[in-house]
Design a protein around this motif. Structure first.
Motif, PDB file in Angstrom:
ATOM      1  N   SER A 154     -12.367  20.958  11.499  1.00  0.00           N
ATOM      2  CA  SER A 154     -13.502  21.447  10.699  1.00  0.00           C
ATOM      3  C   SER A 154     -13.569  22.969  10.716  1.00  0.00           C
ATOM      4  O   SER A 154     -13.896  23.581   9.700  1.00  0.00           O
ATOM      5  CB  SER A 154     -14.818  20.860  11.225  1.00  0.00           C
ATOM      6  OG  SER A 154     -14.825  19.466  11.029  1.00  0.00           O
ATOM      7  N   ASP A 164     -14.045  16.613   4.454  1.00  0.00           N
ATOM      8  CA  ASP A 164     -14.039  16.589   5.919  1.00  0.00           C
ATOM      9  C   ASP A 164     -14.604  15.262   6.406  1.00  0.00           C
ATOM     10  O   ASP A 164     -15.809  15.053   6.374  1.00  0.00           O
ATOM     11  CB  ASP A 164     -14.861  17.772   6.450  1.00  0.00           C
ATOM     12  CG  ASP A 164     -14.632  17.995   7.944  1.00  0.00           C
ATOM     13  OD1 ASP A 164     -14.107  17.075   8.606  1.00  0.00           O
ATOM     14  OD2 ASP A 164     -14.981  19.081   8.440  1.00  0.00           O
ATOM     15  N   GLU A 165     -13.737  14.371   6.817  1.00  0.00           N
ATOM     16  CA  GLU A 165     -14.105  13.027   7.279  1.00  0.00           C
ATOM     17  C   GLU A 165     -15.134  12.384   6.342  1.00  0.00           C
ATOM     18  O   GLU A 165     -16.192  11.944   6.799  1.00  0.00           O
ATOM     19  CB  GLU A 165     -14.683  13.096   8.705  1.00  0.00           C
ATOM     20  CG  GLU A 165     -13.868  13.988   9.625  1.00  0.00           C
ATOM     21  CD  GLU A 165     -13.273  13.267  10.812  1.00  0.00           C
ATOM     22  OE1 GLU A 165     -13.311  12.014  10.846  1.00  0.00           O
ATOM     23  OE2 GLU A 165     -12.748  13.965  11.693  1.00  0.00           O
TER      24      GLU A 165
HETATM   25 MG    MG Z   1     -14.799  17.905  12.403  1.00  0.00          MG
END
Ligand code: MG
Ligand code: ADP
Length: 365
Positions: free
Chosen positions: A45, A160-161
């Motif tokens: 991240s 992101d995920e």
């Molecule tokens: Mg992350």
């Protein structure tokens, strides 16, 4: 759309006390789908936030095409980001939520309408347009969130995920939406995940991160079949790779591999190394669960004794966990295989499928 070039990115927090990204270099081609894969806390991240301009770089350089981006504010980068959770405007229906980013940019209404039409068609979300966020399931909100991020036609699309909190079935459906989206729109995509299966299923190429560093970049095939080290080998594949700590012995002009006194077939790759006498004594034999055959009787190829620990019938296959001396191994066997816990079995490892690692360094031989 743009190519994205990251050169030696580094990120520390708290004035250097916490260190998140050590040295990340990556080139993502225009229109490529790149997955950034690694366990929680490895710096994924932080890397994404630096690309989007939400986080200052401690060191390194970012380019979109040939343009130096380090000092360009987030707005000027035109990066669309989708996170695991994000808020839709609760008082607006789906149509208005989708229209919002473009309205605020002063895009003509006809253009907005056309874009929404195109995007809901890809996402098969036509039925949702009139609904308010409170009436959407979690999967539907995620679809709308995806749609909203796509409205702006970004230079780079970062996720992101985005689906890690959804349940398994919904996740696999969302996965195919995302893949289809990329096929249709050809955005430069960066997809962050800790889930190796997701990365394998989606990406053109995968960059695997260990704490703060990219350790390997390759196609899913390359990562799966040619891991550069034991970390990558163990991270990708389900059930995971089996590792056996073996001794390589040089006897009568040829090498032999043994595991606790039992012969292990010399892998195809070892022949060249053996000829150069470049085989270290302590090696790790790695083999995927699909490339081991288990039998009740010993044969010439079934050389490794083991005892069955548990049997998991999966329907189309049977996963057998065994103990071979001190090592727990997993084997994927055909569903017809009749075994039960406690059985003594003999294992045959397919020599062409064995990978060898240096035990000291973990590096592929
Ligand atoms: Mg992350
Ligand atoms: P990932 O996304 O792979 O889980 P992150 O980039 O979020 O990894 O985090 C990497 C490391 O940096 C972790 O140890 C995390 O605790 C730390 N970290 C992340 N963001 C911050 C922050 N804003 N302040 C301090 N430490 C942070």
């Amino acid at each position: 759309m743009a190519t994205v070039k990251l050169q030696h990115l580094r990120k520390t927090y708290d004035r250097g006390k916490t260190w998140a990204v050590n040295d990340v270099s990556l080139e993502i081609a225009n229109g490529e789908f790149m997955a950034l894969l690694g366990p929680s806390g490895c710096g994924k991240s932080s890397t994404m936030r630096m690309i989007a301009g939400l986080e200052e770089l401690t060191a390194g350089e970012i380019y979109f095409d040939e343009r130096f981006m380090n000092r360009v504010p987030p707005r000027g980068r035109n990066v669309a980001m989708v996170f695991e959770t994000y808020a839709l405007y609760p008082t607006l229906n789906v149509y208005e939520n989708l229209a919002f980013p473009l309205r605020s940019m002063g895009t003509p209404e006809a253009e907005i309408q056309k874009r929404i039409h195109d995007i809901v068609a890809i996402l098969q979300a036509e039925d949702l347009l009139e609904l308010k966020p409170a009436n959407l399931s979690s999967g539907q909100s995620q679809l709308v969130g995806l749609g909203r991020a796509l409205m702006r036609q970004p230079n780079v699309f970062i996720m992101d995920e985005p689906i890690s909190h959804l349940d398994t079935r919904l996740r696999s459906r969302m996965r195919s939406y995302i893949k289809r989206l990329h096929i249709d729109l050809k955005y430069t995509m960066l997809y962050v995940t800790h889930d190796q299966e997701e990365a394998m299923a989606l990406a053109d190429r995968i960059a695997i991160m260990d704490v703060g560093n990219v350790v390997q970049i390759g196609t899913p095939q390359e990562i799966f079949h040619n891991p550069v080290n034991m970390y990558v080998a163990g991270f990708v594949g389900e059930p995971p790779m089996n590792f056996l700590e073996c001794a390589a012995e040089h006897q009568n002009g040829s090498y032999h591999l043994t595991y606790k006194g039992s012969p292990v077939p010399l892998p195809t790759v070892a022949a060249a190394l053996a000829q150069k006498q470049a085989l270290p004594r302590d090696v790790v034999v790695a083999i995927r669960p699909f490339y081991i055959d288990a039998a009740h009787e010993r044969s010439e190829s079934h050389s490794l004794p083991a005892q069955v620990f548990v049997v998991e019938p999966m329907g189309d296959s049977t996963v057998i966990s065994v103990n071979a001396a001190e090592t727990r191994m997993q084997i994927v066997a055909p569903p017809e295989m009749r075994v039960k816990d406690g059985d003594h079995v003999w294992l045959a490892l397919e020599p062409s499928r064995i990978l060898l690692f240096d035990k000291q360094t973990g590096i592929r031989l």
